[in-house]
Design a protein around this motif. Sequence first.
Motif, PDB file in Angstrom:
ATOM      1  N   ILE A 139       0.867  -1.184   0.000  1.00 23.48           N
ATOM      2  CA  ILE A 139       0.000   0.000   0.000  1.00 23.48           C
ATOM      3  C   ILE A 139       0.902   1.231   0.000  1.00 23.48           C
ATOM      4  O   ILE A 139       1.822   1.336   0.817  1.00 23.48           O
ATOM      5  N   ARG A 178      10.513  25.332   7.069  1.00 25.85           N
ATOM      6  CA  ARG A 178      10.724  24.059   6.392  1.00 25.85           C
ATOM      7  C   ARG A 178      11.343  24.269   5.008  1.00 25.85           C
ATOM      8  O   ARG A 178      12.242  23.530   4.612  1.00 25.85           O
ATOM      9  N   THR A 234       0.411  11.655   2.309  1.00 24.38           N
ATOM     10  CA  THR A 234      -1.049  11.584   2.324  1.00 24.38           C
ATOM     11  C   THR A 234      -1.603  11.529   3.745  1.00 24.38           C
ATOM     12  O   THR A 234      -0.890  11.213   4.705  1.00 24.38           O
ATOM     13  N   SER A 276       6.698   9.215   0.422  1.00 23.32           N
ATOM     14  CA  SER A 276       7.677  10.121   1.027  1.00 23.32           C
ATOM     15  C   SER A 276       8.303   9.569   2.306  1.00 23.32           C
ATOM     16  O   SER A 276       9.065  10.255   2.968  1.00 23.32           O
ATOM     17  N   GLY A 316       1.181   5.621  -0.349  1.00 27.94           N
ATOM     18  CA  GLY A 316       0.555   6.942  -0.386  1.00 27.94           C
ATOM     19  C   GLY A 316       1.392   7.809  -1.323  1.00 27.94           C
ATOM     20  O   GLY A 316       1.510   7.528  -2.509  1.00 27.94           O
TER      21      GLY A 316
HETATM   22  C1  LIG Z   1      11.158  16.544   2.835  1.00 25.33           C
HETATM   23  C2  LIG Z   1      10.429  15.657   3.822  1.00 25.33           C
HETATM   24  C3  LIG Z   1      10.131  16.133   5.083  1.00 25.33           C
HETATM   25  C4  LIG Z   1       9.449  15.321   6.000  1.00 25.33           C
HETATM   26  N1  LIG Z   1       9.164  15.822   7.234  1.00 25.33           N
HETATM   27  C5  LIG Z   1       8.481  15.072   8.126  1.00 25.33           C
HETATM   28  C6  LIG Z   1       8.133  15.607   9.413  1.00 25.33           C
HETATM   29  O1  LIG Z   1       8.423  16.758   9.723  1.00 25.33           O
HETATM   30  N2  LIG Z   1       7.468  14.812  10.274  1.00 25.33           N
HETATM   31  C7  LIG Z   1       7.097  13.538   9.942  1.00 25.33           C
HETATM   32  O2  LIG Z   1       6.477  12.872  10.784  1.00 25.33           O
HETATM   33  N3  LIG Z   1       7.407  13.010   8.736  1.00 25.33           N
HETATM   34  C8  LIG Z   1       8.080  13.742   7.818  1.00 25.33           C
HETATM   35  N4  LIG Z   1       8.388  13.217   6.591  1.00 25.33           N
HETATM   36  C9  LIG Z   1       8.023  11.837   6.286  1.00 25.33           C
HETATM   37  C10 LIG Z   1       6.707  11.675   5.515  1.00 25.33           C
HETATM   38  O3  LIG Z   1       6.296  12.891   4.959  1.00 25.33           O
HETATM   39  C11 LIG Z   1       5.585  11.145   6.417  1.00 25.33           C
HETATM   40  O4  LIG Z   1       5.950   9.934   7.020  1.00 25.33           O
HETATM   41  C12 LIG Z   1       4.287  10.940   5.641  1.00 25.33           C
HETATM   42  O5  LIG Z   1       3.234  10.666   6.532  1.00 25.33           O
HETATM   43  C13 LIG Z   1       4.371   9.801   4.627  1.00 25.33           C
HETATM   44  O6  LIG Z   1       3.226   9.848   3.818  1.00 25.33           O
HETATM   45  P1  LIG Z   1       3.159   9.104   2.433  1.00 25.33           P
HETATM   46  O7  LIG Z   1       1.755   9.181   1.947  1.00 25.33           O
HETATM   47  O8  LIG Z   1       4.183   9.638   1.501  1.00 25.33           O
HETATM   48  O9  LIG Z   1       3.504   7.623   2.872  1.00 25.33           O
HETATM   49  P2  LIG Z   1       4.263   6.505   2.038  1.00 25.33           P
HETATM   50  O10 LIG Z   1       5.712   6.828   1.975  1.00 25.33           O
HETATM   51  O11 LIG Z   1       3.564   6.246   0.756  1.00 25.33           O
HETATM   52  O12 LIG Z   1       4.054   5.257   2.991  1.00 25.33           O
HETATM   53  C14 LIG Z   1       4.678   5.213   4.262  1.00 25.33           C
HETATM   54  C15 LIG Z   1       4.277   3.893   4.948  1.00 25.33           C
HETATM   55  O13 LIG Z   1       2.895   3.877   5.216  1.00 25.33           O
HETATM   56  C16 LIG Z   1       2.223   2.834   4.511  1.00 25.33           C
HETATM   57  N5  LIG Z   1       0.966   3.420   4.035  1.00 25.33           N
HETATM   58  C17 LIG Z   1       0.811   4.535   3.282  1.00 25.33           C
HETATM   59  N6  LIG Z   1      -0.494   4.817   3.114  1.00 25.33           N
HETATM   60  C18 LIG Z   1      -1.178   3.855   3.775  1.00 25.33           C
HETATM   61  C19 LIG Z   1      -2.560   3.584   3.969  1.00 25.33           C
HETATM   62  N7  LIG Z   1      -3.521   4.367   3.462  1.00 25.33           N
HETATM   63  N8  LIG Z   1      -2.907   2.490   4.693  1.00 25.33           N
HETATM   64  C20 LIG Z   1      -1.963   1.673   5.223  1.00 25.33           C
HETATM   65  N9  LIG Z   1      -0.639   1.879   5.064  1.00 25.33           N
HETATM   66  C21 LIG Z   1      -0.246   2.961   4.356  1.00 25.33           C
HETATM   67  C22 LIG Z   1       3.172   2.409   3.401  1.00 25.33           C
HETATM   68  O14 LIG Z   1       3.003   1.037   3.061  1.00 25.33           O
HETATM   69  C23 LIG Z   1       4.527   2.662   4.055  1.00 25.33           C
HETATM   70  O15 LIG Z   1       4.874   1.591   4.892  1.00 25.33           O
HETATM   71  C24 LIG Z   1       9.068  14.007   5.645  1.00 25.33           C
HETATM   72  C25 LIG Z   1       9.352  13.533   4.340  1.00 25.33           C
HETATM   73  C26 LIG Z   1      10.014  14.356   3.444  1.00 25.33           C
HETATM   74  C27 LIG Z   1      10.297  13.844   2.053  1.00 25.33           C
END
Ligand SMILES: Cc1cc2nc3c(=O)[nH]c(=O)nc-3n(C[C@H](O)[C@H](O)[C@H](O)COP(=O)(O)OP(=O)(O)OC[C@H]3O[C@@H](n4cnc5c(N)ncnc54)[C@H](O)[C@@H]3O)c2cc1C
Length: 338
Positions: free
Chosen positions: A49, A223, A118, A54, A51
């Motif tokens: 799965i 940021r 997401t 990131s 999102g």
């Molecule tokens: C420049 C930068 C800055 C950041 N700063 C922060 C910060 O300040 N604080 C912070 O906490 N994080 C930060 N992050 C990390 C990231 O943004 C978060 O962890 C964010 O919540 C990930 O979301 P995503 O949709 O990209 O998840 P993904 O990378 O797509 O997935 C992350 C994990 O969650 C699982 N997953 C995703 N969606 C679902 C769903 N709907 N149901 C079940 N499982 C799911 C995936 O399988 C994976 O294991 C940062 C990242 C970047 C690139």
Amino acid sequence: MHIQPEVSLKPHNTFGIDVKAQQFVEVHQLSDLQTLLKEQQQNPTPLLILGGGSNVLFTRDFEGLVAKIKLKGIRLLREDDSNVWLEAAAGEVWHDLVMHCVQKGYGGIENLSLIPGTVGAAPMQNIGAYGVEIKQVLETVQAVERSTGVLKVFTNEECKFGYRESVFKNIYKDQFVITGITLKLSKKPTFNTSYGAIQEVLQTNQVKELSIQAISDAVCQIRSSKLPDPAKIGNAGSFFKNPTIPFTQFEQLKQAFPHIVGYPVANSQVKVPAGWLIEQSGWKGKRFGHIGVHSRQALVLVNYGGGEGSQIRQLSADIQQSVLQKFGIAIQPEINII
Ligand SMILES: Cc1cc2nc3c(=O)[nH]c(=O)nc-3n(C[C@H](O)[C@H](O)[C@H](O)COP(=O)(O)OP(=O)(O)OC[C@H]3O[C@@H](n4cnc5c(N)ncnc54)[C@H](O)[C@@H]3O)c2cc1C
């Protein structure tokens, strides 16, 4: 639902790692997700799965189905004089939800502005920044059980949130697909400006009266100046979690490293910034071909373009080893390594 074969995941992860998914699908409807999970029960294949990608590091092609969650919708459930209860679907972009709340004057998540990814991934690791974590405003998580297709509702308590932790990341790992969340936000917010950087920017911006908008603007400003933009240079934010160590160990380390930084937390523990440990171990700004450690943020590993996930994983292991050797502290990745 359109399942595509052999899709590059490069545009679907902020590290920009070029691996392939054997199959790839975007899920726009809850019913499609349930159909997909039913097919999985009859014909099990590895399922990932995704999102916004990131918080993942791909180290190989994914031999199975990658399902990108695109469920949309933000809905006001109810409100009283002080609060609103808002439901947001998992595929909404987190920052868009924050902006929605800022514009409506709903307080509680403004400090979490500009975190990539997401809504559905936000509870996974209890996203946090600038003194606020999502657990402080989260009421429920809606999730479909992968093995049964049944929709379950988790209360805040049941999510067992911790620092970059939740049940979805440990005991229920790969067992649920989060489809939405409910937040309780405030119409009469109390502002969190505990981070010095926020206060400084508010002062520079000559903010006379605190507001949700002013704090969100300050956080976005900080940021954008501090963190590398994944659109320009591949990264996934902080690669490691900040470790906590016993107060006694911290005191001993202070003898050898008088400048060590630490913040007291519960149970006589001290949180030490992983970025400081990595920097002191000599990694900041180091480049190895296509990958490296960011020059301004030692906590951020980067892909300059063309780097492989396995190389970044090796670099992270080397960093862990050297921090352990120098400080006796084991740092752990925050990123999901796949
Ligand atoms: C420049 C930068 C800055 C950041 N700063 C922060 C910060 O300040 N604080 C912070 O906490 N994080 C930060 N992050 C990390 C990231 O943004 C978060 O962890 C964010 O919540 C990930 O979301 P995503 O949709 O990209 O998840 P993904 O990378 O797509 O997935 C992350 C994990 O969650 C699982 N997953 C995703 N969606 C679902 C769903 N709907 N149901 C079940 N499982 C799911 C995936 O399988 C994976 O294991 C940062 C990242 C970047 C690139």
